[in-house]
Design a protein around this motif. Structure first.
Motif, PDB file in Angstrom:
ATOM      1  N   LEU A 130      44.910  47.539  39.588  1.00  0.00           N
ATOM      2  CA  LEU A 130      44.608  46.680  38.450  1.00  0.00           C
ATOM      3  C   LEU A 130      43.539  45.644  38.800  1.00  0.00           C
ATOM      4  O   LEU A 130      43.475  45.164  39.939  1.00  0.00           O
ATOM      5  N   PRO A 131      42.690  45.279  37.815  1.00  0.00           N
ATOM      6  CA  PRO A 131      41.634  44.294  38.077  1.00  0.00           C
ATOM      7  C   PRO A 131      42.205  42.907  38.388  1.00  0.00           C
ATOM      8  O   PRO A 131      43.245  42.511  37.848  1.00  0.00           O
ATOM      9  N   THR A 132      41.491  42.171  39.285  1.00  0.00           N
ATOM     10  CA  THR A 132      41.799  40.764  39.556  1.00  0.00           C
ATOM     11  C   THR A 132      40.490  39.989  39.618  1.00  0.00           C
ATOM     12  O   THR A 132      39.467  40.510  40.077  1.00  0.00           O
ATOM     13  N   ILE A 133      40.501  38.739  39.131  1.00  0.00           N
ATOM     14  CA  ILE A 133      39.329  37.851  39.165  1.00  0.00           C
ATOM     15  C   ILE A 133      39.720  36.635  39.996  1.00  0.00           C
ATOM     16  O   ILE A 133      40.615  35.867  39.604  1.00  0.00           O
ATOM     17  N   ALA A 134      39.067  36.442  41.142  1.00  0.00           N
ATOM     18  CA  ALA A 134      39.458  35.376  42.063  1.00  0.00           C
ATOM     19  C   ALA A 134      38.946  34.013  41.609  1.00  0.00           C
ATOM     20  O   ALA A 134      39.646  33.006  41.750  1.00  0.00           O
TER      21      ALA A 134
END
Length: 812
Positions: free
Chosen positions: A215-219
């Motif tokens: 799944l996508p993650t945005i830090a």
């Protein structure tokens, strides 16, 4: 008759023919085709025929399906009697429920027999699962292979390399599914669903691309560049996310999705930036497993802008005028006025009241625009104040300008670019008198006739009515201009009284002005000025200049006639259009050494004027006439060009030789030769080739560059001198060198060989003593007129030596 039935009867009859004496023949039935089992595809049609061993009206035949008699004689499944103890079963467009055991039963004289055939309906394999499937990292994945068909297929799960997957701790095999536990990225691969129909032997390999999705993650929140963006900048909002497969990006402005055209690989580009772009932007990173979001706020700085103003202000001398310039921006701008162009003394009348400020908005977060205004006041307006004024608003983040035009109303005048005050007419003509005025507001124009007794007292002038012989056009105006004009048409007819003064009156609210316009009589032009140009043996060029006085109308053409002096019976005449200040008239086909009388008249719209006469003798002999080149401008060869010209006029003196000057040049234009123009030099020093054969009609220029332009100049020479130059631009081809055969060069009276460049002309190769020209055939024999035997001998000797010279050149 059915062949199988004949064989069946023959088998019954043969024992009798062989002398067997059985009294009773056993009764049998048979099905054709003779199969115990048959396959029927969905939609397929088939027939099965049941026949008896005896042909008798007493034979009874019936068809059954799963022991239920088939009696229908119409429809998709039906029976049909064929005669001769045959009974046909038809199955049309096979369906799934048509499968089963079909039985034919026959009866004759108490004997009964039956045969069966098992019909199996075949339903093609059909796969209902996608070839691309996925599941989420760390969870339990399902690889699905849902398949249908009849007979029922079986499924075996394998890896891509055809290794069978065994059920165990990692894999569970369920109905039409392969379950993978504890998914990792290594489980992303191709899986083979091996499908087999055992009853029919049909098989199919179905490969499934299975992806394990992270799944996508945005830090971090999206970054904004530049740090302090302002209106008009190109702004990039960059979002960085991780995920497998790599995520795609979308952006929301507030709650509204941004168009995909503005987003490229996680970067939202706004160009140019506007105040309405100020908002909170949310990055949405998505892959097939899901999405992640992160936001940042875009604060737009605003360079100064100036509110719309009237582009033009109209004033009258003496009035007071104030023009206001209002600007806004963030931070607050400064505003100044300045007149464009040279300053005049009247600009001292501008009273600077100082800027007047008006702030708007709550100024929270320094995100609101500030508004400020400055007034420019004229006390009073003068005529010299007319002009263009510039309002400039500036701040630390930019500046803006707006211009306004101040116009001042003034009395009409006739100081325009249209300076005509005299007009011309003639008998039967409709003269056009035009008056153009300059005024603000734009002037109206009327036409008047001066009072006959008091022509200078304009107050007594009589307004001209719009009736014969006068026609007055509507007033003409031009957008964006203070000019106006109006025309008076005078139908002159046979009257001469119309040639006089007329009055034009221009009026606006500021006043009135008069202008005198004169209509004069136009007449045919005076006699033209003619002079001798180039003179040859059979042609004369006459230079014609327009007469000193055109009498009110420009010269449009010239009429002319010419004849040998003293022989007017041979008069030729014609006309030619005027071409500028000097018109060239070329008279051709003349007799040599003969004086010609040439008479020319100029013509204008009124008629022909007086004639001018000149006598010009043709020459007894002259230089050769200008040559005409007939070869195409595009060469067929890459390294050479065959230059050809038409049969020349030698001017009464035999041609001695031809000369060719050629050089490589730069050319601009299209692929069409008619558009070529020289655009620079490549060869500064042209090459010179002399063709000594006076009968030559062509020569080949060798050692040229491929795909190159050349300027060629050609002229002929006789005892009187050189002809005028003939110039042409040519282009060589881009093909391989040496592909074309170099043809022999043409001569005026047959075929001949050119002796070579700049070589001395030997006897017999040029004009003979009596003026005739020798020519040789391809084999060297003389074929044309000759002057003496020595000339013929020289020609024959040259023809004999030519092959030997060519052989020597080839050997070298």
């Amino acid at each position: 008759m059915d062949f199988a039935y004949i064989i069946f009867v023959a088998l019954l009859v043969l024992p009798i023919c062989a002398g067997q004496e059985d009294d009773v023949t056993p009764f049998e039935v048979m099905i054709r085709p003779p199969l115990e089992e048959d396959y029927l595809d969905l939609g397929e049609s088939k027939t099965y025929t049941c026949g008896a061993s005896a042909t008798s009206d007493q034979v009874t035949l019936k068809w059954f399906i799963n022991d239920q008699e088939i009696t229908a004689t119409s429809g998709r499944v039906r029976v049909e009697a064929l005669g001769n103890s045959r009974y046909m079963l038809r199955i049309g467009s096979g369906e799934d429920n048509d499968g089963g055991v079909y039985r034919c039963e026959g009866t004759l004289a108490g004997q009964t027999d039956s045969k069966t055939i098992n019909v199996v309906v075949i339903k093609p394999l059909e796969i209902h699962s996608d070839q691309e499937q996925f599941d989420i990292l760390g969870g339990e994945g399902e690889v699905e292979c849902e398949v249908s068909g009849k007979p029922a297929p079986t499924v075996t799960w394998k890896f891509e390399n055809n290794t069978k997957i065994e059920a165990g701790e990692k894999y569970t095999i369920a109905l039409n599914k392969l379950i993978i536990k504890d998914l990792s990225l290594e489980d992303t691969k191709k899986y083979l669903c091996d499908i087999i129909v055992i009853d029919t032997g049909e098989t199919k390999d179905f490969y499934i691309d299975f992806t394990v999705v992270k799944l996508p993650t945005i830090a971090l929140p999206p970054t904004i560049h530049p740090d302090n963006p302002k209106v008009g900048d190109e702004v990039k909002i960059t979002c960085q996310a991780t995920g497998v497969p790599p995520p795609t990006y979308q952006f929301k402005k507030g709650d509204v999705m941004v168009t995909d055209e503005m987003v490229n690989n996680g970067v939202l580009t706004i160009n140019p930036l506007k105040t309405t772009d100020q908002a909170t932007y949310t990055c949405i990173a998505t892959n097939k497993g899901g999405f992640a979001e992160s936001s940042n706020t875009l604060d737009v700085k605003v360079p100064p802008t100036i509110e719309d103003m009237e582009e033009t202000y109209d004033a009258v001398s003496g009035q007071e005028l104030t023009i206001t310039c209002t600007a806004k921006g963030d931070p607050e701008p400064s505003v100044i006025w300045k007149k464009d162009g040279p300053q005049s003394a009247s600009t001292d009348g501008i009273v600077n009241k100082g800027p007047t400020y008006e702030k708007v908005g709550s100024n929270q977060n320094d995100m609101e625009e500030k508004t400020v205004a400055q007034h420019m006041t004229f006390k009073p307006v003068t005529y010299q104040d007319a002009g263009t004024y510039i309002c400039t608003a500036f701040s630390l983040v930019g500046s803006a300008n707006k211009t306004v035009k101040l116009t001042v109303q003034y009395k009409p005048n006739f100081d325009t670019d249209f300076k005509e005050r005299e007009f011309f007419g003639w008998r039967g003509h409709k003269a056009n008198l035009t008056c153009q005025a300059n005024a603000n507001p734009v002037a109206t124009i009327e036409w008047y006739m001066p009072d006959a007794e008091n022509p200078d007292d304009y107050s007594k002038a009589v307004r001209i009515p719009n009736e014969a012989p006068y026609t007055i056009n509507m007033l003409q105006k031009w957008d964006g201009s203070f000019l106006s004009s109006r025309s008076l048409h005078v139908d002159i007819g046979d009257e001469t009284s119309h040639y006089k003064d007329f009055l034009c009156e221009a009026t606006n609210v500021q006043g009135m002005t008069w202008q005198v316009v004169t209509l004069k009589e136009a007449k045919p032009p005076g006699s033209p000025v003619i002079s001798m140009g180039n003179v040859l043996t059979s042609s004369i060029t006459v230079n014609i200049e327009p007469p000193a006085e055109n009498n009110g109308q420009p010269v449009t053409e010239y009429t002319y006639l010419y004849y040998p002096d003293g022989d007017a019976a041979q008069t030729n005449n014609g006309q030619t259009a005027r071409t500028g200040d000097k018109t060239k008239l070329e008279l051709t086909g003349l007799t040599s050494n003969t004086p010609y009388v040439v008479k020319v008249k100029a013509k204008n719209n009124v008629g022909e004027g007086e004639e001018a006469t000149v006598t010009i003798p043709t020459l007894k002999v002259s230089k050769p006439f200008r040559l005409t080149i007939k070869s195409p401008q595009m060469s067929e060869n890459a390294d050479s060009y065959l230059l050809e010209w038409e049969q020349p006029d030698d001017g009464g003196s035999p041609i001695k030789h031809f000369s060719i000057s050629y050089r490589q040049v730069k050319v601009k234009g299209t692929d069409e030769p008619g558009t070529w123009k020289i655009d620079g030099d490549i060869d500064l020093d042209p090459k010179l080739k002399v063709v000594p054969n006076p009968s030559a009609l062509s020569t080949r220029l060798d050692d040229l560059d491929a795909n190159a332009f050349y300027e060629i100049r050609l002229w002929a020479t006789n005892e009187e001198g050189d002809s005028e130059l003939t110039q042409v631009l040519i282009k060589t081809s881009a093909g391989a060198e040496g592909e074309e055969e170099k043809g022999e060069e043409k001569v005026a009276q047959g075929s001949g060989k050119e002796e070579g460049d700049n070589e001395k002309i030997e006897a017999g190769q040029g004009p003979n003593a009596n003026g005739s020209t020798s020519a040789v055939s391809e084999d060297g024999a003389g074929i044309g007129p000759v002057g003496d035997h020595s000339g013929r001998l020289a020609v024959n000797l040259a023809a004999l030596l030519a092959p030997l010279a060519m052989a020597c050149l080839l050997a070298l």
